[in-house]
Design a protein around this motif. Sequence first.
Motif, PDB file in Angstrom:
ATOM      1  N   PRO A   9     -52.361  -7.948  67.381  1.00 54.86           N
ATOM      2  CA  PRO A   9     -52.385  -9.441  67.264  1.00 54.86           C
ATOM      3  C   PRO A   9     -53.667 -10.015  67.937  1.00 54.86           C
ATOM      4  O   PRO A   9     -53.916 -11.302  67.603  1.00 54.86           O
ATOM      5  N   GLU A  10     -54.321  -9.273  68.853  1.00 56.13           N
ATOM      6  CA  GLU A  10     -55.473  -9.931  69.562  1.00 56.13           C
ATOM      7  C   GLU A  10     -56.778 -10.063  68.332  1.00 56.13           C
ATOM      8  O   GLU A  10     -57.677 -10.697  68.830  1.00 56.13           O
ATOM      9  N   SER A  11     -56.489  -9.409  67.413  1.00 51.65           N
ATOM     10  CA  SER A  11     -57.603  -9.456  66.252  1.00 51.65           C
ATOM     11  C   SER A  11     -57.164 -10.423  65.312  1.00 51.65           C
ATOM     12  O   SER A  11     -57.988 -10.753  64.522  1.00 51.65           O
ATOM     13  N   ALA A  12     -56.131 -11.078  65.457  1.00 50.72           N
ATOM     14  CA  ALA A  12     -55.746 -12.170  64.442  1.00 50.72           C
ATOM     15  C   ALA A  12     -56.701 -13.241  64.779  1.00 50.72           C
ATOM     16  O   ALA A  12     -57.180 -13.884  65.641  1.00 50.72           O
ATOM     17  N   PRO A  13     -57.077 -13.991  63.527  1.00 45.86           N
ATOM     18  CA  PRO A  13     -57.960 -15.203  63.652  1.00 45.86           C
ATOM     19  C   PRO A  13     -57.400 -16.348  64.230  1.00 45.86           C
ATOM     20  O   PRO A  13     -56.175 -16.208  64.183  1.00 45.86           O
ATOM     21  N   HIS A  14     -58.217 -17.344  65.015  1.00 45.69           N
ATOM     22  CA  HIS A  14     -57.363 -18.475  65.532  1.00 45.69           C
ATOM     23  C   HIS A  14     -57.725 -19.665  64.847  1.00 45.69           C
ATOM     24  O   HIS A  14     -58.712 -19.757  64.125  1.00 45.69           O
ATOM     25  N   TYR A  15     -56.781 -20.304  64.877  1.00 46.63           N
ATOM     26  CA  TYR A  15     -56.677 -21.790  63.968  1.00 46.63           C
ATOM     27  C   TYR A  15     -58.056 -22.372  64.415  1.00 46.63           C
ATOM     28  O   TYR A  15     -58.803 -23.164  63.805  1.00 46.63           O
ATOM     29  N   ARG A  16     -58.537 -22.397  65.755  1.00 47.66           N
ATOM     30  CA  ARG A  16     -59.548 -23.153  66.176  1.00 47.66           C
ATOM     31  C   ARG A  16     -60.873 -22.784  65.498  1.00 47.66           C
ATOM     32  O   ARG A  16     -61.884 -23.485  65.750  1.00 47.66           O
ATOM     33  N   ASP A  17     -60.858 -21.459  64.970  1.00 46.36           N
ATOM     34  CA  ASP A  17     -62.138 -21.037  64.477  1.00 46.36           C
ATOM     35  C   ASP A  17     -62.145 -21.285  63.148  1.00 46.36           C
ATOM     36  O   ASP A  17     -62.998 -20.777  62.439  1.00 46.36           O
ATOM     37  N   GLU A  18     -61.214 -21.856  62.558  1.00 45.29           N
ATOM     38  CA  GLU A  18     -60.930 -22.068  61.182  1.00 45.29           C
ATOM     39  C   GLU A  18     -61.389 -23.495  60.526  1.00 45.29           C
ATOM     40  O   GLU A  18     -61.491 -24.214  61.604  1.00 45.29           O
ATOM     41  N   GLU A  19     -61.641 -23.856  59.458  1.00 44.18           N
ATOM     42  CA  GLU A  19     -62.172 -24.998  58.866  1.00 44.18           C
ATOM     43  C   GLU A  19     -60.824 -25.877  59.094  1.00 44.18           C
ATOM     44  O   GLU A  19     -59.687 -25.399  58.437  1.00 44.18           O
ATOM     45  N   PRO A  20     -60.992 -27.253  59.461  1.00 47.42           N
ATOM     46  CA  PRO A  20     -59.681 -27.987  59.765  1.00 47.42           C
ATOM     47  C   PRO A  20     -59.122 -28.331  58.631  1.00 47.42           C
ATOM     48  O   PRO A  20     -57.825 -28.192  58.749  1.00 47.42           O
ATOM     49  N   LEU A  75     -49.289 -30.328  68.857  1.00 47.58           N
ATOM     50  CA  LEU A  75     -49.899 -31.363  68.305  1.00 47.58           C
ATOM     51  C   LEU A  75     -50.655 -32.216  69.282  1.00 47.58           C
ATOM     52  O   LEU A  75     -51.730 -32.633  68.818  1.00 47.58           O
ATOM     53  N   ALA A  76     -49.948 -32.643  70.097  1.00 47.25           N
ATOM     54  CA  ALA A  76     -50.531 -33.447  71.358  1.00 47.25           C
ATOM     55  C   ALA A  76     -51.476 -32.756  72.126  1.00 47.25           C
ATOM     56  O   ALA A  76     -52.593 -33.294  72.231  1.00 47.25           O
ATOM     57  N   GLU A  77     -51.657 -31.493  72.187  1.00 49.38           N
ATOM     58  CA  GLU A  77     -52.645 -30.732  72.653  1.00 49.38           C
ATOM     59  C   GLU A  77     -53.860 -30.986  71.764  1.00 49.38           C
ATOM     60  O   GLU A  77     -55.027 -30.959  72.185  1.00 49.38           O
ATOM     61  N   ALA A  78     -53.569 -30.833  70.508  1.00 51.56           N
ATOM     62  CA  ALA A  78     -54.809 -30.533  69.605  1.00 51.56           C
ATOM     63  C   ALA A  78     -55.036 -32.024  69.424  1.00 51.56           C
ATOM     64  O   ALA A  78     -56.436 -32.280  69.313  1.00 51.56           O
ATOM     65  N   GLY A  79     -54.375 -33.201  69.445  1.00 50.83           N
ATOM     66  CA  GLY A  79     -55.048 -34.556  69.178  1.00 50.83           C
ATOM     67  C   GLY A  79     -55.596 -35.042  70.385  1.00 50.83           C
ATOM     68  O   GLY A  79     -56.578 -35.666  70.026  1.00 50.83           O
ATOM     69  N   HIS A  80     -55.165 -34.912  71.471  1.00 50.76           N
ATOM     70  CA  HIS A  80     -55.722 -35.385  72.685  1.00 50.76           C
ATOM     71  C   HIS A  80     -56.376 -36.882  72.631  1.00 50.76           C
ATOM     72  O   HIS A  80     -57.461 -37.363  72.949  1.00 50.76           O
ATOM     73  N   ASP A  81     -55.426 -37.601  71.929  1.00 47.35           N
ATOM     74  CA  ASP A  81     -55.668 -39.050  71.588  1.00 47.35           C
ATOM     75  C   ASP A  81     -54.420 -39.758  71.967  1.00 47.35           C
ATOM     76  O   ASP A  81     -53.453 -39.242  72.346  1.00 47.35           O
ATOM     77  N   GLY A  83     -52.557 -41.842  70.810  1.00 47.59           N
ATOM     78  CA  GLY A  83     -51.547 -41.879  69.859  1.00 47.59           C
ATOM     79  C   GLY A  83     -50.812 -40.718  69.750  1.00 47.59           C
ATOM     80  O   GLY A  83     -49.516 -40.627  69.919  1.00 47.59           O
ATOM     81  N   ALA A  84     -51.391 -39.462  70.071  1.00 43.57           N
ATOM     82  CA  ALA A  84     -50.817 -38.210  70.012  1.00 43.57           C
ATOM     83  C   ALA A  84     -50.152 -38.255  71.457  1.00 43.57           C
ATOM     84  O   ALA A  84     -48.876 -37.671  71.514  1.00 43.57           O
ATOM     85  N   ASP A  85     -50.592 -38.680  72.639  1.00 44.73           N
ATOM     86  CA  ASP A  85     -49.932 -38.537  73.923  1.00 44.73           C
ATOM     87  C   ASP A  85     -48.822 -39.561  73.987  1.00 44.73           C
ATOM     88  O   ASP A  85     -47.773 -39.033  74.373  1.00 44.73           O
ATOM     89  N   THR A  86     -48.774 -40.635  73.283  1.00 49.43           N
ATOM     90  CA  THR A  86     -47.833 -41.597  73.247  1.00 49.43           C
ATOM     91  C   THR A  86     -46.688 -40.784  72.374  1.00 49.43           C
ATOM     92  O   THR A  86     -45.473 -40.964  72.704  1.00 49.43           O
ATOM     93  N   ALA A  87     -46.899 -40.228  71.387  1.00 52.44           N
ATOM     94  CA  ALA A  87     -45.864 -39.822  70.351  1.00 52.44           C
ATOM     95  C   ALA A  87     -45.223 -38.732  71.195  1.00 52.44           C
ATOM     96  O   ALA A  87     -44.160 -38.402  71.294  1.00 52.44           O
ATOM     97  N   HIS A  88     -46.052 -37.852  71.824  1.00 52.71           N
ATOM     98  CA  HIS A  88     -45.531 -36.522  72.602  1.00 52.71           C
ATOM     99  C   HIS A  88     -44.636 -37.013  73.914  1.00 52.71           C
ATOM    100  O   HIS A  88     -43.708 -36.747  74.141  1.00 52.71           O
ATOM    101  N   ALA A  89     -44.989 -38.327  74.366  1.00 49.15           N
ATOM    102  CA  ALA A  89     -44.222 -38.487  75.514  1.00 49.15           C
ATOM    103  C   ALA A  89     -42.788 -39.169  75.055  1.00 49.15           C
ATOM    104  O   ALA A  89     -41.884 -39.003  75.668  1.00 49.15           O
TER     105      ALA A  89
END
Length: 104
Positions: A9-20, A75-81, A83-89
């Motif tokens: 599993p440590e060799s699995a690609p990460h979403y952060r390294d992918e094309e959004p 999603l809130a962590e990924a968004g860091h805006d 709107g995402a923080d409000t929706a998360h809360a």
Amino acid sequence: MPGASADHPESAPHYRDEEPRHVAEELGRAAEALARRLALLTTDDWHRDDPRLGDPRLTVDFFTRHLLHDIVHDLAEAGHDAGADTAHAENDGATHLRMRGFHG
């Protein structure tokens, strides 16, 4: 994701390294598949538990709410805006109230 291995599993690609755009499309397809599966559940299905787990509160409904709660956090962590923080809360408080019976 291509290249991921259950044995490594440590060799699995990460979403952060992918094309959004690719990640968004892949996650969109997965969300649609999950929604289709959940739409097929009956009332009895939602309240079904697994006797092997030893806790009747661990139902399909509980695990689905927990899954959606985790997605909101991610999603809130990924968004860091704002709107995402409000929706998360807003969702976080509602989910915690519903889950409080399990967590104590």
